[in-house]
Enzyme design. Structure first.
Site, mmCIF file in Angstrom:
data_model
loop_
_atom_site.group_PDB
_atom_site.id
_atom_site.type_symbol
_atom_site.label_atom_id
_atom_site.label_comp_id
_atom_site.label_asym_id
_atom_site.label_seq_id
_atom_site.Cartn_x
_atom_site.Cartn_y
_atom_site.Cartn_z
ATOM 1 N N GLU A 272 -4.034 -1.773 2.907
ATOM 2 C CA GLU A 272 -5.128 -1.883 3.880
ATOM 3 C C GLU A 272 -4.656 -1.702 5.330
ATOM 4 O O GLU A 272 -4.850 -2.562 6.178
ATOM 5 C CB GLU A 272 -5.833 -3.221 3.716
ATOM 6 C CG GLU A 272 -6.409 -3.421 2.327
ATOM 7 C CD GLU A 272 -7.059 -4.783 2.123
ATOM 8 O OE1 GLU A 272 -6.880 -5.664 2.985
ATOM 9 O OE2 GLU A 272 -7.742 -4.966 1.103
ATOM 10 N N GLU A 440 -7.390 -3.623 -6.037
ATOM 11 C CA GLU A 440 -7.855 -5.001 -5.873
ATOM 12 C C GLU A 440 -9.361 -5.031 -6.088
ATOM 13 O O GLU A 440 -10.095 -4.197 -5.554
ATOM 14 C CB GLU A 440 -7.555 -5.563 -4.472
ATOM 15 C CG GLU A 440 -6.098 -5.779 -4.158
ATOM 16 C CD GLU A 440 -5.877 -6.328 -2.743
ATOM 17 O OE1 GLU A 440 -6.841 -6.909 -2.169
ATOM 18 O OE2 GLU A 440 -4.774 -6.175 -2.207
#
Length: 667
Positions: A272, A440
């Site tokens: 991220e 995720e």
């Protein structure tokens, strides 16, 4: 997982920034779909019918299960800063002090009120606990990471600047370090110098042991090199805005790959990265702080020269360096290299919220992957839910269901995003992306009422995408046990396993643990599993039950102690029909943004004015220290100009815009 505040921070800052820089927008999805024919599975209209589903016409016509191919990877994900004890990273002092936070509030909520907070999950000293639970889930994949600050606690910048008498000692140390790569550490470096790359090879050997534990349980390893935790010395040097970190990270990564690649199947260079750049450099709610003002956030978002652009540019360069080095040294054939990219499903609550939503998408959806698409073997996507833009923040609505972290539960968003990414890169000749992995996906839900249905519905969304030709090769659930969640602290509970922190971190498996274990073992989702999971949600609604909620009313701030929120009666199960309607609506929205001559003309004029004025500002010496008042005045002027131009245009066209959105017409 990211704290979930990056889109919120973007909304707050760019609600104003879009008025100054209206030319920024989400790139159009200009490639037609080239999905291959469907596989002919005859259960979609049963699994994905709008709720409530009609009774089956016959037992024979109602399939009993949705199966996943044997090559599909099921697993669980975690990360060093979330779980490791004895980790003296930048987060530890940040969470333990209030010095840099306005009004003396804690940087990390639900931290100092939580027993054994700094121990996290003791994964460094007791990795067997989490690895054993992962194996008990029948996981075929275990995602973990290495922490840069643990392996390189000292800044390498001291070595080239060392004085002449110290330089020979530095050279001797570095030579000893090279010889010690497969053995013990050569000890602490001489005062005033350090080498680039890994410095603590004892710690690296411990990581090798942990990877070996996962392999011994029959799991493939997905290894993350950077997961939201910079060494303290790197933050002191400007973090990822400092170009020197590119070479430092490349050297560190080369040492890690040399040591661990033989037992690692997948390598994630960055987790991220856009979220990290936003929350660290633009929002200041991650180390080192302090929290930034709106005007500081706007400057951070300035194209090219802003801290966000500089940080993302350097991270992209670091990824490219790691990828090129691994391929050049022959690691690339066996080791698949990618990133884990955070994607939320961002929508505007009203037509006047479209501008801020568009900027958030432009910054956070495709732009990072666009820049590195030729150096990705796979693209990892982290998805948690939908975020609805309202004004300069995220709406918390009574008619939506939310996780404890404040995300709208929306499984259809995962399907839509997988389709969007596949359509964008499938026919791109420069793209090397071979597949997508959901790196995720999970929900913070201590009650465990929503989690079973959340897991089932998101797996159905993935299966639908696969059936339509999207090359999704795996699904990793976040996470095994309740852990620490950045500035949200220990309030959100993401684990399949509850952790009693007052009782020496004793673990208790939640009911969803058994469900996920059964799905993974049999590689299928059954109709009874779906019905039972949803019945659990409906029972909670009927009883007027509540669940914990860790997000403040402003949609941004965290809470030290959770409040209670009623379960929503909204049917949020996956519907392929609903997802396709939303995708078409999104495509129409993009068409509107890119075909309006009026919008383009106004955007060009205001963008030119903006670049000219801010260019003049950047040329003023000492603007940060001396001219804060001038800056604020200039910023207010630019915001006023933007609001005047765009506000008047929107006011005069509001009815037309609203009608166009409702009727699906182009403006």
């Amino acid at each position: 997982i990211a704290q979930g505040s990056a889109p919120r921070m973007v909304m707050q800052m760019v609600a104003a920034a879009i008025a100054v820089q209206p030319s920024v927008g989400t790139p159009a999805l200009d490639r037609p779909s080239t999905s291959p024919p469907k596989s002919g599975l005859a259960f979609w209209h049963h699994f994905f019918a709008s709720s409530p589903p009609p009774p089956p016409p016959s037992a024979a016509a109602y399939p009993s299960a949705l199966s996943f191919d044997r090559s599909f990877l099921f697993g669980v994900a975690t990360a060093p800063a979330h779980v490791e004890d004895n980790l003296h990273d930048a987060w530890l002092p940040f969470c333990n002090t209030t010095e840099l936070h306005p009004n003396g509030r804690p940087h990390c909520h639900a931290w100092r009120t939580t027993p054994r907070a700094a121990e996290r999950l003791r994964f460094w000293s007791e990795p067997e606990a989490e690895i054993g639970l992962a194996a008990a889930l029948n996981s075929g994949v275990f995602r973990m990471g290495v922490d840069w600050s643990r392996l390189a606690p000292t800044s390498p910048s001291a070595f080239p600047n060392a004085s002449a008498p110290v330089a020979p000692a530095c050279s001797a140390f570095c030579e000893a370090r090279e010889e010690a790569k497969v053995g013990a550490s050569p000890g602490a470096p001489p005062e005033g110098c350090a080498c680039s790359g890994v410095q603590d090879f004892v710690a690296l050997a411990r990581y090798r042991e942990i990877v070996g534990m996962a392999k011994a349980k029959g799991m493939k390893v997905v290894l993350t090199l950077f997961h939201h935790s910079l060494p303290k010395w790197a933050l002191a040097d400007g973090g990822w805005t400092n170009g020197a970190l590119v070479d430092y990270f490349a050297a560190f990564s080369a040492d890690v790959v040399d040591a661990l690649a033989a037992d690692t199947e997948f390598l994630i260079t960055f987790n991220e990265p856009t979220v990290f750049a936003m929350l660290t450099h633009c929002a200041g709610i991650w180390p080192p702080g302090p929290k930034k003002s709106t005007s500081q956030g706007l400057r951070c978002l300035a194209p090219i020269v802003g801290d966000y652009a500089r940080a993302v540019w350097n991270i992209q360069a670091a990824h490219r360096a790691v990828y090129a080095d691994a391929k050049a040294r022959g690691r690339g054939s066996a080791l698949k290299i990618g990133v884990a990219h955070n994607v939320g499903y961002n929508v505007a609550e009203h037509v006047w919220d479209e501008a801020a939503t568009a900027v958030a998408k432009a910054l956070l959806k495709f732009s990072f992957i666009d820049a590195i698409r030729d150096t990705l073997d796979f693209c990892g996507l982290n998805y948690y839910g939908k975020e609805i833009t309202r004004g300069g923040s995220i709406a918390i609505r009574d008619d939506e269901e939310y996780s404890e972290s404040g995300r709208v539960v929306y499984p259809a968003g995962l399907y839509s995003l997988l389709k969007d990414f596949d359509e964008r890169y499938r026919d791109d000749e420069t793209s090397t992306i071979q597949s997508y992995i959901v790196t995720e996906n999970g929900i913070s839900d201590a009650s465990d009422v929503m989690r079973p249905a959340y897991i089932v519905e998101h797996l159905l969304a993935v299966a639908r995408a696969v059936d339509e030709g999207v090359p999704v090769s795996g699904y990793l659930h976040w996470t095994i046990s309740d852990n620490w969640e950045w500035a949200d602290g220990y309030c959100p509970k993401f684990g399949l396993v509850d952790v009693d922190r007052a009782d020496n971190l004793r673990r208790h498996r939640r009911p969803s643990f058994a469900l996920f274990r059964d799905i993974v073992a049999k590689r299928r989702v059954t109709v009874p599993q779906r019905e039972d999971a949803w019945a659990q949600v409906q029972a909670a609604v009927a009883a007027g039950a509540t669940h914990r909620f860790c997000r403040a009313d402003d949609g941004q701030s965290s809470l030290d102690a959770a409040i209670e929120r009623p379960f929503s009666d909204k049917d949020w199960r996956f519907s392929a029909a609903e997802a396709e309607v939303d995708r078409q609506k999104e495509a129409r929205s993009q068409t509107q943004k890119h075909t309006s001559a009026v919008t383009d003309s106004v955007a060009e004029v205001t963008s030119t004015i903006n670049q000219t004025i801010w260019g003049m500002w950047d040329s003023i010496p000492g603007q940060d220290e001396v001219n804060a008042g001038v800056y604020n005045t200039l910023n207010d002027t630019m915001l006023g100009l933007g609001h005047a131009i765009w506000g008047n245009w929107l006011d005069s066209n509001e009815e037309v815009l609203e009608a166009a959105v409702v009727e699906g017409r182009e403006v």
